[in-house]
Design an enzyme around this catalytic site. Structure first.
Site, PDB file in Angstrom:
ATOM      1  N   HIS A  92       0.704  -1.145   0.045  1.00  0.00           N
ATOM      2  CA  HIS A  92       0.029  -0.185   0.026  1.00  0.00           C
ATOM      3  C   HIS A  92       0.964   1.262  -0.129  1.00  0.00           C
ATOM      4  CE1 HIS A  92      -4.326   1.229   0.046  1.00  0.00           C
ATOM      5  NE2 HIS A  92      -3.876   2.152   0.989  1.00  0.00           N
ATOM      6  N   ASP A 155      -7.386   3.746   9.052  1.00  0.00           N
ATOM      7  CA  ASP A 155      -8.762   3.860   8.409  1.00  0.00           C
ATOM      8  C   ASP A 155      -8.811   2.679   7.538  1.00  0.00           C
ATOM      9  OD1 ASP A 155      -9.482   6.296   9.649  1.00  0.00           O
ATOM     10  OD2 ASP A 155      -8.624   7.508   7.677  1.00  0.00           O
ATOM     11  N   GLU A 266     -12.346  12.394  13.192  1.00  0.00           N
ATOM     12  CA  GLU A 266     -11.821  12.817  12.068  1.00  0.00           C
ATOM     13  C   GLU A 266     -12.584  13.995  11.440  1.00  0.00           C
ATOM     14  OE1 GLU A 266     -10.702   9.617   9.276  1.00  0.00           O
ATOM     15  OE2 GLU A 266      -9.610   8.704  10.662  1.00  0.00           O
TER      16      GLU A 266
END
Length: 522
Positions: A92, A155, A266
């Site tokens: 990622h 997340d 957030e």
């Protein structure tokens, strides 16, 4: 056993000679005896960013920490070696950080997926021992069966434990529990010398601190002991909209000052219809918000806070009343607060729904020129202005996250770099510019390079003017890295000399480029 070791060392010598030769002769896994070494694969030369594609000469699929130790031990002890090694988790990364041009990529997901739990009694801690290639989604699924879960998350959960701990690991729980690297009790690490070391805050603490947030420069995390807490059954998930940036950030800072009530905070910038709707894929409530976004020449920008309150149903807490107490202190737009109750698992796995939606539209495997920044509280308004000067709200494709963190939840002994703060504000912000660039929608190579140039301008300007620092950093030159670390550079370089003196590990970061004289500082 001795015969097997001799065969392994001979196999590794053949490997090194092959990789150092212009005539590569890696043909099959059988060439390398007991180690599961393969010719390069497509996945080993790419990542989520889809910006850099650097092919290694071989891929190691380890079955144990010992496999990694054998490889690194041999490379660090060989005068012939010019080979570098990168650990790859879920791939990622954005800028090829887990790639190793003409080197060896270690596929960490090949390690056996081992998870062992210790559930403490009253007043005792609970934890999980997990292998470095385990994904956080796997740990969540297994821990929930015991009514437990890690305290701090990212997340997106389809990332490896070793991968996020090599950076920091942040999400909306970070203000309360710190990043994931602040919730680790112990590590097993294979250093650049090939040594397998069990380390913790009280045993080999310098290696422990170096590896956490160390960008893969000092060792490869093969096991981690993760702190757990009681898991709630459900979560009350709330969103509130704003048309003023100052009010938005003031309310965010209010929320993070109430850790006894709030469990997650957030927020994001609402630039256009796309950013409004794409961010709502996983939010299972009807959001009746139809703002006027203005015109191209005079855009109108909005902001959204999201926070969550855990619902431990056996505690008989009235979560609705808790949300009411919190929301009465907020200054959001009139009638623009929405809430929904979801399972704890679905809340933590919310980005997976967005991923599946993007995959169905062919928008997942595209370029991702992301930029993440830690920004001092005093500079957050200036950063917002800088950002708006360098993007076009009407055609921005993606999401811009912005939310506060608390400095005292971070251990400064780790390798993570936080922003400069002359006033020593307790609050700092993370801003994630998470945009997509789809070649099928006209974002060609030139378009991608222009986006990268703009992001570099934002990062450089914010660093110089307000002391911001990149998170998941990418710097094209060693001097850029020196500036990134600032006064912490000397410690970082000293740790490199001690744990990976031949500069074998983490070549994709570009922090310590190798020369013919390999040892750093020699």
């Amino acid at each position: 056993m001795e015969i097997a070791m001799v065969c392994t060392r001979v196999s590794l010598l053949i490997l090194i000679l092959s990789l150092c030769s212009p005539y590569k002769f890696i043909q099959s896994p059988m060439d390398f005896g007991p180690l599961n070494l393969l010719p390069t694969t497509t996945t080993a030369s790419s990542d989520f960013g889809r910006i850099l594609f650097q092919s290694p000469s071989a891929v190691l699929k380890p079955q144990s920490s010992r496999d990694i130790s054998l490889l690194l031990g041999f490379l660090s002890g060989s005068s012939l070696s010019k080979v570098t090694v990168a650990a790859r988790g879920a791939g990622h990364s954005i800028h090829g950080q887990a790639q190793a041009l003409d080197g060896i990529v270690v596929e960490m997901c090949s390690l056996p997926s081992e998870i062992e739990f210790y559930k403490g009694g009253e007043g005792e801690i609970s934890y999980a021992d997990v292998s470095g290639g385990v994904m956080w989604i796997e740990l969540l699924e297994q821990s929930l069966k015991l009514g437990l879960a890690p305290r701090s998350w990212t997340d997106y959960l389809y990332l490896t434990v070793g991968g996020t701990l090599s950076n920091a690991g942040i999400s909306g729980q970070t203000f309360k529990h710190g990043p994931q690297i602040s919730n680790v009790l112990q590590l097993e690490v294979v250093t650049g010398r090939g040594e397998i070391v069990a380390c913790s805050p009280s045993k080999d603490a310098d290696l422990f601190n170096a590896v956490l947030g160390g960008l893969g420069q000092f060792g490869i995390i093969t096991r981690a002991r993760i702190l757990l807490q009681e898991a709630p059954q459900k979560v009350k998930w709330v969103r509130a909209f704003y048309d003023d940036f100052g009010t938005f950030t003031k309310d965010q800072e209010l929320l993070v000052s109430m850790p006894d009530l709030v469990d997650y905070v957030e927020g994001f910038i609402v630039l256009n219809e796309q950013s409004l709707h794409s961010s709502s894929v996983a939010f299972p409530a009807n959001v009746d918000f139809s703002p006027d976004f203005g015109t191209k020449s005079s855009p109108k920008i909005y902001y959204c806070i999201e926070f969550a309150v855990h619902d431990y149903q056996h505690k008989n807490t009235n979560v609705e009343q808790v949300v009411e107490v919190i929301s009465r202190q907020m200054s959001h737009m009139v009638s623009q607060l929405y809430s929904v109750e979801v399972s704890y698992f679905d809340f933590l796995n919310r980005v997976r729904m967005e991923e599946m939606s993007l995959r169905s539209l062919g928008m997942w495997e595209v370029h991702h020129p992301w930029l993440n920044m830690f920004v001092p509280k005093a500079g957050i308004s200036s950063f917002r202005d800088l950002l708006m000067d360098n993007i076009s709200p009407d055609n921005f494709d993606g999401l811009i996250l912005i939310y506060p963190l608390l400095r005292d939840k971070w251990d400064t002994n780790t390798s993570v770099v936080l922003p400069n703060s002359g006033s020593m504000d307790r609050v700092m912000y993370v801003v994630g510019i998470l945009r997509s660039a789809n070649p099928d929608d006209g974002c060609s190579h030139h378009c991608l390079q222009e986006l990268l140039r703009r992001h570099r301008h934002i990062a450089d300007t914010a660093g110089a003017r307000i002391g911001a620092k990149q998170y998941l950093a990418h710097h094209p030159t060693p001097s850029g890295w020196h500036q990134h670390f600032g006064r912490r550079w000397e410690r970082f370089a000293e740790r490199k000399t001690r744990f990976d003196p031949l500069l074998i590990l983490g070549p994709g970061q570009g922090i310590f480029p190798r020369s013919n004289n390999a040892a750093y500082g020699s």
